[in-house]
Scaffold this motif. Structure first.
Motif, PDB file in Angstrom:
ATOM      1  N   ALA A  12      86.649  81.205  17.944  1.00 16.42           N
ATOM      2  CA  ALA A  12      87.598  80.492  16.885  1.00 16.42           C
ATOM      3  C   ALA A  12      88.976  80.386  17.686  1.00 16.42           C
ATOM      4  O   ALA A  12      89.127  80.991  18.465  1.00 16.42           O
ATOM      5  N   LYS A  13      89.669  79.134  17.331  1.00 12.94           N
ATOM      6  CA  LYS A  13      90.908  79.000  17.799  1.00 12.94           C
ATOM      7  C   LYS A  13      92.033  79.756  17.280  1.00 12.94           C
ATOM      8  O   LYS A  13      92.872  80.598  17.811  1.00 12.94           O
ATOM      9  N   ALA A  41      89.858  85.631  17.438  1.00 15.46           N
ATOM     10  CA  ALA A  41      90.190  84.036  17.790  1.00 15.46           C
ATOM     11  C   ALA A  41      91.387  84.051  18.944  1.00 15.46           C
ATOM     12  O   ALA A  41      91.619  85.190  19.464  1.00 15.46           O
ATOM     13  N   ASP A  42      91.485  82.943  19.427  1.00 20.13           N
ATOM     14  CA  ASP A  42      92.561  82.905  20.520  1.00 20.13           C
ATOM     15  C   ASP A  42      93.992  83.258  20.124  1.00 20.13           C
ATOM     16  O   ASP A  42      94.509  83.619  20.843  1.00 20.13           O
ATOM     17  N   ARG A  43      94.290  82.834  19.013  1.00 24.44           N
ATOM     18  CA  ARG A  43      95.659  83.102  18.230  1.00 24.44           C
ATOM     19  C   ARG A  43      95.684  83.536  16.842  1.00 24.44           C
ATOM     20  O   ARG A  43      94.797  83.036  16.068  1.00 24.44           O
ATOM     21  N   HIS A  99      90.511  78.287  11.618  1.00 24.90           N
ATOM     22  CA  HIS A  99      89.238  78.725  11.263  1.00 24.90           C
ATOM     23  C   HIS A  99      88.803  79.743  10.570  1.00 24.90           C
ATOM     24  O   HIS A  99      87.624  80.043  10.075  1.00 24.90           O
ATOM     25  N   ILE A 100      89.334  80.900  10.776  1.00 21.88           N
ATOM     26  CA  ILE A 100      89.254  82.181  10.148  1.00 21.88           C
ATOM     27  C   ILE A 100      90.130  82.647   9.502  1.00 21.88           C
ATOM     28  O   ILE A 100      91.364  82.668   9.886  1.00 21.88           O
ATOM     29  N   VAL A 101      89.934  83.160   8.068  1.00 23.35           N
ATOM     30  CA  VAL A 101      90.766  83.706   7.208  1.00 23.35           C
ATOM     31  C   VAL A 101      90.357  85.220   6.921  1.00 23.35           C
ATOM     32  O   VAL A 101      89.288  85.473   6.583  1.00 23.35           O
ATOM     33  N   ALA A 102      90.994  86.265   7.092  1.00 27.06           N
ATOM     34  CA  ALA A 102      90.891  87.583   6.803  1.00 27.06           C
ATOM     35  C   ALA A 102      91.595  88.113   5.866  1.00 27.06           C
ATOM     36  O   ALA A 102      92.957  87.893   5.926  1.00 27.06           O
ATOM     37  N   ILE A 103      91.171  88.428   4.814  1.00 29.00           N
ATOM     38  CA  ILE A 103      91.654  88.829   3.773  1.00 29.00           C
ATOM     39  C   ILE A 103      91.344  90.465   3.564  1.00 29.00           C
ATOM     40  O   ILE A 103      90.546  90.910   3.488  1.00 29.00           O
ATOM     41  N   GLY A 121      85.770  75.034   4.951  1.00 25.93           N
ATOM     42  CA  GLY A 121      85.276  75.348   6.034  1.00 25.93           C
ATOM     43  C   GLY A 121      85.544  76.460   6.743  1.00 25.93           C
ATOM     44  O   GLY A 121      85.392  76.731   7.907  1.00 25.93           O
ATOM     45  N   CYS A 122      86.451  77.469   6.334  1.00 25.16           N
ATOM     46  CA  CYS A 122      86.858  78.557   6.957  1.00 25.16           C
ATOM     47  C   CYS A 122      85.810  79.713   7.001  1.00 25.16           C
ATOM     48  O   CYS A 122      85.001  79.706   6.051  1.00 25.16           O
ATOM     49  N   ARG A 123      85.807  80.435   7.982  1.00 24.85           N
ATOM     50  CA  ARG A 123      85.068  81.836   8.011  1.00 24.85           C
ATOM     51  C   ARG A 123      85.967  82.795   7.289  1.00 24.85           C
ATOM     52  O   ARG A 123      87.066  82.903   7.602  1.00 24.85           O
TER      53      ARG A 123
END
Length: 265
Positions: A12-13, A41-43, A99-103, A121-123
């Motif tokens: 993921a970016k 992810a990259d960032r 691309h990714i959301v961490a809760i 579309g987010c993981r």
């Protein structure tokens, strides 16, 4: 076993992490989570923690270390943690290529947010303390990582014990007081550090015990043996406490002295 960071793509970016400090406010667990998400992810472009001032204060050192922006509740009668987190998460996804959301919360109030993020579309990942997660959380997140904070037992403090002074004889009791010995430096007790253990998820358990999906009871001894062989359960650990962590998914029979487990489906 759903180890920290397992299950998420490393290609993921951009990633955003939002922390409910009123729910996940253990500094040791949060430090492990923030170290983990860096590799997903990259960032990590959003790093924010929401909560009451006292909740944020208890983890301020971890937030500073990882460059997390604290967002304190507004001074009103009710806490504003959930609303502030949801608004910022929606804005972040709508205005950035995330691309990714961490809760970081086991609160069920974030289910609508997780569902909306997945539809965009987010993981969506959930990090929570094992004793604070709501039932059936894996139906709403792409991956759920449960954390247990374990305090190791302190070693016996035998060296620190000082022998009690002998009882003075009557002749000694009437003697003139002598000069007091210099102050003795008390030995510093060994520092006790906490460790974080990832608790297996329902998905991990079913992967090792696919026969449970038939909804037929499985003997606990057989389940424990297979879980240990797969490394999901400790060598000397019982499977009963593990299944009891997920009452919505697993039923232990008979309830008083269970010897079988059944998947509720």
């Amino acid at each position: 076993m759903s180890a920290l960071g397992a299950g998420a793509s490393t290609t993921a970016k951009n990633l955003a992490v939002f922390i409910d400090a009123d729910n996940l406010n253990d500094a040791t667990a949060l430090d492990h989570v923030l170290l983990t998400v860096r590799s997903l992810a990259d960032r990590v472009i959003y790093r924010r923690a929401y909560g009451r001032p006292e909740s944020l204060k208890s983890i301020h050192a971890v937030l500073w270390r990882h460059g997390v922006r604290p967002v304190a509740n507004l001074i009103v009668d009710k806490t504003t943690t959930d609303s502030a987190l949801v608004i910022d998460a929606v804005e972040a996804v709508c205005t950035n290529d995330i691309h990714i959301v961490a809760i970081c919360s086991g609160d069920a109030d974030f289910v609508p947010l997780a569902t909306w993020l997945r539809e965009k579309g987010c993981r969506v990942l959930c990090y929570s303390l094992a004793n604070k997660i709501f039932a059936n959380s894996e139906s709403f997140y792409d991956d759920v990582v449960l954390l247990d904070v374990v305090e190791p037992e302190s070693p016996p403090d035998s060296e620190a014990k000082v022998a009690a002074p002998a009882q003075a004889s009557p002749s000694q009791a009437t003697a003139a007081p002598t000069e007091a010995p210099p102050n003795q430096v008390k030995p510093t007790p060994p520092a006790v550090s906490s460790t974080v253990v990832a608790v297996p998820s329902v998905k991990n358990i079913l992967a090792v015990l696919p026969e449970l999906r038939t909804n037929k009871p499985l003997h606990l001894s057989k389940a424990a043996r297979k879980l240990r062989d797969a490394g999901v359960l400790g060598e000397k650990s019982s499977s009963t406490p593990l299944f009891r962590r997920f009452p919505a998914q697993f039923e232990l029979l008979p309830p008083e002295q269970p010897n079988t487990v059944k998947y509720r489906g």
